[in-house]
Motif scaffolding. Sequence first.
Motif, PDB file in Angstrom:
ATOM      1  N   SER A  12       0.838  -1.191   0.000  1.00 24.66           N
ATOM      2  CA  SER A  12       0.000   0.000   0.000  1.00 24.66           C
ATOM      3  C   SER A  12       0.882   1.254   0.000  1.00 24.66           C
ATOM      4  CB  SER A  12      -0.916   0.016   1.219  1.00 24.66           C
ATOM      5  OG  SER A  12      -0.160   0.243   2.398  1.00 24.66           O
ATOM      6  N   THR A  13       0.284   2.371  -0.325  1.00 26.11           N
ATOM      7  CA  THR A  13       1.008   3.636  -0.351  1.00 26.11           C
ATOM      8  C   THR A  13       1.623   3.943   1.002  1.00 26.11           C
ATOM      9  OG1 THR A  13      -0.513   4.459  -2.034  1.00 26.11           O
ATOM     10  CG2 THR A  13       0.801   6.093  -0.857  1.00 26.11           C
ATOM     11  N   GLY A  14       0.902   3.666   2.078  1.00 28.40           N
ATOM     12  CA  GLY A  14       1.425   3.921   3.417  1.00 28.40           C
ATOM     13  C   GLY A  14       2.668   3.103   3.709  1.00 28.40           C
ATOM     14  N   ASN A  15       2.687   1.855   3.270  1.00 30.75           N
ATOM     15  CA  ASN A  15       3.862   1.009   3.492  1.00 30.75           C
ATOM     16  C   ASN A  15       5.040   1.449   2.630  1.00 30.75           C
ATOM     17  OD1 ASN A  15       2.291  -0.384   5.268  1.00 30.75           O
ATOM     18  ND2 ASN A  15       2.622  -2.363   4.351  1.00 30.75           N
ATOM     19  N   VAL A  16       4.776   1.927   1.431  1.00 26.72           N
ATOM     20  CA  VAL A  16       5.857   2.428   0.573  1.00 26.72           C
ATOM     21  C   VAL A  16       6.476   3.670   1.209  1.00 26.72           C
ATOM     22  CG1 VAL A  16       6.391   3.435  -1.680  1.00 26.72           C
ATOM     23  CG2 VAL A  16       4.897   1.441  -1.531  1.00 26.72           C
ATOM     24  N   ILE A  17       5.644   4.558   1.725  1.00 27.48           N
ATOM     25  CA  ILE A  17       6.152   5.755   2.401  1.00 27.48           C
ATOM     26  C   ILE A  17       6.957   5.358   3.632  1.00 27.48           C
ATOM     27  CG2 ILE A  17       5.457   7.794   3.724  1.00 27.48           C
ATOM     28  CD1 ILE A  17       3.101   8.033   1.702  1.00 27.48           C
ATOM     29  N   VAL A  20      10.355   4.079   2.580  1.00 25.40           N
ATOM     30  CA  VAL A  20      11.231   5.182   2.181  1.00 25.40           C
ATOM     31  C   VAL A  20      11.754   5.912   3.419  1.00 25.40           C
ATOM     32  CG1 VAL A  20      11.303   7.417   0.987  1.00 25.40           C
ATOM     33  CG2 VAL A  20      10.196   5.452  -0.098  1.00 25.40           C
ATOM     34  N   CYS A  21      10.895   6.108   4.402  1.00 27.43           N
ATOM     35  CA  CYS A  21      11.329   6.743   5.653  1.00 27.43           C
ATOM     36  C   CYS A  21      12.412   5.911   6.327  1.00 27.43           C
ATOM     37  CB  CYS A  21      10.146   6.923   6.603  1.00 27.43           C
ATOM     38  SG  CYS A  21       8.964   8.163   6.087  1.00 27.43           S
ATOM     39  N   SER A  22      12.236   4.599   6.363  1.00 31.74           N
ATOM     40  CA  SER A  22      13.225   3.718   6.980  1.00 31.74           C
ATOM     41  C   SER A  22      14.517   3.668   6.177  1.00 31.74           C
ATOM     42  CB  SER A  22      12.675   2.298   7.149  1.00 31.74           C
ATOM     43  OG  SER A  22      11.825   2.244   8.272  1.00 31.74           O
ATOM     44  N   PHE A  23      14.445   3.969   4.887  1.00 35.22           N
ATOM     45  CA  PHE A  23      15.658   4.039   4.081  1.00 35.22           C
ATOM     46  C   PHE A  23      16.582   5.140   4.598  1.00 35.22           C
ATOM     47  CE2 PHE A  23      18.001   5.947   0.544  1.00 35.22           C
ATOM     48  CZ  PHE A  23      18.734   4.854   0.115  1.00 35.22           C
ATOM     49  N   PHE A  24      15.994   6.259   4.998  1.00 35.77           N
ATOM     50  CA  PHE A  24      16.796   7.388   5.466  1.00 35.77           C
ATOM     51  C   PHE A  24      17.223   7.244   6.924  1.00 35.77           C
ATOM     52  CE2 PHE A  24      14.566   9.181   1.794  1.00 35.77           C
ATOM     53  CZ  PHE A  24      15.669   9.609   1.067  1.00 35.77           C
ATOM     54  N   GLN A  30       8.680   2.500  10.871  1.00 37.28           N
ATOM     55  CA  GLN A  30       7.870   1.875  11.910  1.00 37.28           C
ATOM     56  C   GLN A  30       7.228   2.954  12.788  1.00 37.28           C
ATOM     57  OE1 GLN A  30      10.873   0.830  10.916  1.00 37.28           O
ATOM     58  NE2 GLN A  30      10.326  -1.164  10.134  1.00 37.28           N
ATOM     59  N   LEU A  31       7.950   4.025  13.030  1.00 42.92           N
ATOM     60  CA  LEU A  31       7.401   5.132  13.807  1.00 42.92           C
ATOM     61  C   LEU A  31       6.214   5.767  13.081  1.00 42.92           C
ATOM     62  CD1 LEU A  31       7.933   6.675  16.447  1.00 42.92           C
ATOM     63  CD2 LEU A  31       9.324   8.260  15.126  1.00 42.92           C
ATOM     64  N   VAL A  32       6.338   5.935  11.780  1.00 39.29           N
ATOM     65  CA  VAL A  32       5.240   6.480  10.959  1.00 39.29           C
ATOM     66  C   VAL A  32       4.021   5.562  11.026  1.00 39.29           C
ATOM     67  CG1 VAL A  32       4.555   6.932   8.557  1.00 39.29           C
ATOM     68  CG2 VAL A  32       6.740   7.778   9.409  1.00 39.29           C
ATOM     69  N   GLN A  33       4.250   4.259  11.114  1.00 38.56           N
ATOM     70  CA  GLN A  33       3.157   3.283  11.194  1.00 38.56           C
ATOM     71  C   GLN A  33       2.583   3.175  12.605  1.00 38.56           C
ATOM     72  OE1 GLN A  33       5.362  -0.060   9.657  1.00 38.56           O
ATOM     73  NE2 GLN A  33       4.443   0.145   7.629  1.00 38.56           N
ATOM     74  N   GLY A  34       3.168   3.871  13.570  1.00 39.05           N
ATOM     75  CA  GLY A  34       2.682   3.822  14.942  1.00 39.05           C
ATOM     76  C   GLY A  34       3.231   2.652  15.736  1.00 39.05           C
ATOM     77  N   ARG A  35       4.284   2.025  15.273  1.00 39.52           N
ATOM     78  CA  ARG A  35       4.895   0.871  15.931  1.00 39.52           C
ATOM     79  C   ARG A  35       6.127   1.348  16.701  1.00 39.52           C
ATOM     80  NH1 ARG A  35       6.115  -2.427  10.993  1.00 39.52           N
ATOM     81  NH2 ARG A  35       6.893  -3.935  12.472  1.00 39.52           N
ATOM     82  N   ALA A  66       9.142  -2.446   7.225  1.00 34.03           N
ATOM     83  CA  ALA A  66       8.162  -1.374   7.011  1.00 34.03           C
ATOM     84  C   ALA A  66       7.335  -1.628   5.754  1.00 34.03           C
ATOM     85  CB  ALA A  66       8.866  -0.023   6.912  1.00 34.03           C
ATOM     86  N   ALA A  67       7.978  -2.153   4.718  1.00 35.47           N
ATOM     87  CA  ALA A  67       7.275  -2.392   3.454  1.00 35.47           C
ATOM     88  C   ALA A  67       6.307  -3.572   3.533  1.00 35.47           C
ATOM     89  CB  ALA A  67       8.287  -2.635   2.336  1.00 35.47           C
ATOM     90  N   ARG A  68       6.621  -4.573   4.335  1.00 34.61           N
ATOM     91  CA  ARG A  68       5.813  -5.801   4.375  1.00 34.61           C
ATOM     92  C   ARG A  68       4.781  -5.848   5.482  1.00 34.61           C
ATOM     93  NH1 ARG A  68       8.733 -11.153   2.918  1.00 34.61           N
ATOM     94  NH2 ARG A  68       6.561 -11.603   3.234  1.00 34.61           N
ATOM     95  N   TRP A  69       4.763  -4.882   6.393  1.00 31.88           N
ATOM     96  CA  TRP A  69       3.915  -4.924   7.575  1.00 31.88           C
ATOM     97  C   TRP A  69       2.439  -4.857   7.193  1.00 31.88           C
ATOM     98  CZ3 TRP A  69       0.831  -1.054  10.093  1.00 31.88           C
ATOM     99  CH2 TRP A  69       0.391  -1.436  11.357  1.00 31.88           C
ATOM    100  N   LYS A  70       1.656  -5.682   7.871  1.00 33.70           N
ATOM    101  CA  LYS A  70       0.203  -5.677   7.727  1.00 33.70           C
ATOM    102  C   LYS A  70      -0.400  -5.393   9.085  1.00 33.70           C
ATOM    103  CE  LYS A  70       0.073  -9.106   4.067  1.00 33.70           C
ATOM    104  NZ  LYS A  70      -0.392 -10.444   3.688  1.00 33.70           N
TER     105      LYS A  70
END
Length: 74
Positions: A12-17, A20-24, A30-35, A66-70
Amino acid sequence: MSEELQMSGQGSTGNVIAAVCSFFIPGLGQLVQGRFVAAGVQFVLASLLWIILLGWIIHLWSIIDAARWKPPLY
């Protein structure tokens, strides 16, 4: 299945974002996902391991996680 559940899964778009955040910064996705715990663990592990030049392992894990999380289905 509702559209909300379909949009929040793998690819999903949220996981792609998040990936990308985790790339930097490891754990930022994970923080963006609330984890918060996963974000802290990955950031600390990557920081510690970069001292001995193995932080790239955790950094890569952070991006893939981050990309694979459900989100859990309730």
